[in-house]
Write an enzyme that holds these catalytic residues in place. Sequence first.
Site, PDB file in Angstrom:
ATOM      1  N   GLU A   7       0.870  -0.930   0.222  1.00  0.00           N
ATOM      2  CA  GLU A   7      -0.032  -0.164  -0.405  1.00  0.00           C
ATOM      3  C   GLU A   7       1.123   0.668  -0.079  1.00  0.00           C
ATOM      4  OE1 GLU A   7      -2.703   0.817   3.398  1.00  0.00           O
ATOM      5  OE2 GLU A   7      -4.659   0.043   1.586  1.00  0.00           O
TER       6      GLU A   7
ATOM      7  N   HIS B 199       8.102 -26.603  -0.236  1.00  0.00           N
ATOM      8  CA  HIS B 199       7.461 -28.258  -1.149  1.00  0.00           C
ATOM      9  C   HIS B 199       6.384 -27.651  -2.121  1.00  0.00           C
ATOM     10  CE1 HIS B 199       9.930 -31.616   0.753  1.00  0.00           C
ATOM     11  NE2 HIS B 199       9.500 -30.100   1.780  1.00  0.00           N
TER      12      HIS B 199
ATOM     13  N   LYS C 165     -14.380   1.475  -4.101  1.00  0.00           N
ATOM     14  CA  LYS C 165     -15.183   1.877  -2.937  1.00  0.00           C
ATOM     15  C   LYS C 165     -16.327   2.126  -3.609  1.00  0.00           C
ATOM     16  CE  LYS C 165     -12.590   1.419   0.994  1.00  0.00           C
ATOM     17  NZ  LYS C 165     -11.973   2.257   2.305  1.00  0.00           N
TER      18      LYS C 165
END
Lengths: 434, 434
Positions: A289, A310, A424
């Site tokens: 951010e 792995h 938003k």
Amino acid sequence: MESNTKEKLISVNVSGALPFLEKEPDFKAAAKALKTLREGNGAGNDFLGWLKLPFSYDKVEYARLRVCADRIRKDADALVVIGIGGSYLGARAAIEFLRSPRHSEACPAPKIYFLGNGIDASDVLQVLELVKGKSVYVNVVSKSGTTLEPALAFRIFKELLEKEYGKEGARKRIICTTDKARGALKSLADAEGYECFTVPDDIGGRYSVLSPVGLLPIAAAGIDTDELLKGAAEQAELGESEDPQANPSLLYAAVRQALYRQGKKVEILSCPSESLRFISEWWKQLYGESEGKQGLGIFPASCVFTADLHSMGQYIQDGERMLQETFLAVKDSGVKLAVPSSAENADGLNYLTGMDYADIYACAKEGVKQAHIKGGVPCTEIEMAAKDERSLGALIYFFELACAVSGYMEGVNPFDQPGVEEYKKNMFALLKKA
Amino acid sequence: MESNTKEKLISVNVSGALPFLEKEPDFKAAAKALKTLREGNGAGNDFLGWLKLPFSYDKVEYARLRVCADRIRKDADALVVIGIGGSYLGARAAIEFLRSPRHSEACPAPKIYFLGNGIDASDVLQVLELVKGKSVYVNVVSKSGTTLEPALAFRIFKELLEKEYGKEGARKRIICTTDKARGALKSLADAEGYECFTVPDDIGGRYSVLSPVGLLPIAAAGIDTDELLKGAAEQAELGESEDPQANPSLLYAAVRQALYRQGKKVEILSCPSESLRFISEWWKQLYGESEGKQGLGIFPASCVFTADLHSMGQYIQDGERMLQETFLAVKDSGVKLAVPSSAENADGLNYLTGMDYADIYACAKEGVKQAHIKGGVPCTEIEMAAKDERSLGALIYFFELACAVSGYMEGVNPFDQPGVEEYKKNMFALLKKA
């Protein structure tokens, strides 16, 4: 090159990264970024409260916070912490690291549940089921009180507590961490008489874990916040130096930026255990951010070792060479476990009998580091002295300071997040239409 | 463009990715890769057992596996599953998705603990503490029996069970999933008389979740493995088609490879809830280990939404434009939760009163998708029909097939993992010296 001396809480070793650099890391630019930061004349300079927080925090409020945490510890079976992003990740990271990722199953009360960090009905319903018949407290963490996810969760838990304990009982069990004066949650808290703690005006969410945002749930989990702040303060002192040998944040920032400029655009934070998974998640928010803007920024990714050797090990060894890797290690894990002998020795591992898990991990880490370097991945190591509060406090401050310096070196404002408004806007338009 | 019809378990929508492509995805190459795969004349063709597994699995062994799982469910308070990588991630992914990430706290017995996937003393000691005084079963999953992490954990639990229940009692409580004939674990199991299930010779770890490797712990968790296999079989039928409109694996593979060729080197799998975190982890191994070689491969990363919109959202919106994003969604989550009304309406969200969480998430996802596309991130959507066994089985097969096709399109062997030997060599040298 090491910025390490014995007594330090955080050591950074860049010897596995330097050979990849075409020229010296730009320590001058790092020192200049630090100076700008400390003098407060860079971009985002109204969000520098975290810089002196380990010294300058409000001692009266902090004492009240400790009292509140003690009350929760005494009276609550379960604490539901409602928050998202910076109002969530730091506390979860600290609790999973210093207690356990299984804390709500394995640790003594109060059990701590994080909610309001998504829009997931199953998750809410499950926590409602888990706390049924228990003594429940709620800590809602939101600067504004209107952020969708925590607001929805808070509606549900406010209703539950009022039904269960009445208005008066709920009043004692709801604690708000919010703006000191304004906003929807602050107004509601004042009207209802909830105890409040402050989200400081000059500290952005991702830098807020050492403010009441993180400290209340962390203290409620029985973690020593005095020590956490002490560790951060020790690191803050080192952070004043413009010498990368004395100030490991400068070293880390300068090296990762130098690698970035050479095309190492993805940084993998490799952690030694599941208990650090959310330290990585907190780190991802902090760096992603802060730096991911204007088409720039190192993409933060993470692995949990040795599990992910792995899974992601093959890619790191042999895939696209755009990676830099940062190993996070804990010198003293505080527990011992020796490999037992086996009469059959079917696995052929009897030569490890009696060896401590931590020593085995150290060999694995060293082997991996050498392999990845050979494979073309620059490797930096960050070591915490111990799995304890002081070291974690130091680590938090170390990463915050390095992030701010690194952001300034990149030429961006490491304290804003203009890009999160876009979705938003769309989301609320769609919700209102629906 | 959608490969979707109503009755399908998996739908892929690439309409948010196509506008970014300079030319059509290479569906011809995808079809050719599929043909090579199905004819078994490509690289790694001795590891194609997963391709027909949903039809060709050993029915007699499977029936025995179901009996064994029932015995565990009846008799065990706790099942400790010991394995790493492909011997771990698939089972954990399925159990966290279909039960809960909090399954060991919130779900009825047997509690399931995954161990041997790291070298972390705290983790082992905590599980030892949690299972103390309980009826414990162990499923150790290892083709060879000599892989360091599970071998160490198995030593500890074999000792515990023999101490607690005697040799005879331990014999009934230890179940091995291993090579059908050879290897250290198979030899030990034969000598001790443990029940064994087979890790098929022609299926690599990361493609093995629908073999006994994954199926035993999944069945022991009370998940319907018949349905899981049925969903995989349905998807396998679709997977025979060389038409990307009928075979969504081809569509996904061709589009992600086309994006990769245009520099979209990082793929983020964005999931709608914490319960899918380990589906992402399983996916990361599948794709990272299959494609990350010879200096090539899309780097697999993951986000949990909406949580990570408040952490990685800024980067995805505005950071380096090397990203492609794949949204994983679940159409019918199977649970309902409506937003309660609030008398105060402090948060201003009363317009959402009565709206279901799933519908709110759908608006959030759509808003995010639009924002990310606008920000320059190609977006693909993969939707599972429901949060159930059949859809998960289909998803697993869909991803496996797409991965193999994608690997062949990239020009690598998607079934080997030569890069993981490098660190092991170093590690064992260091351990032997120590």
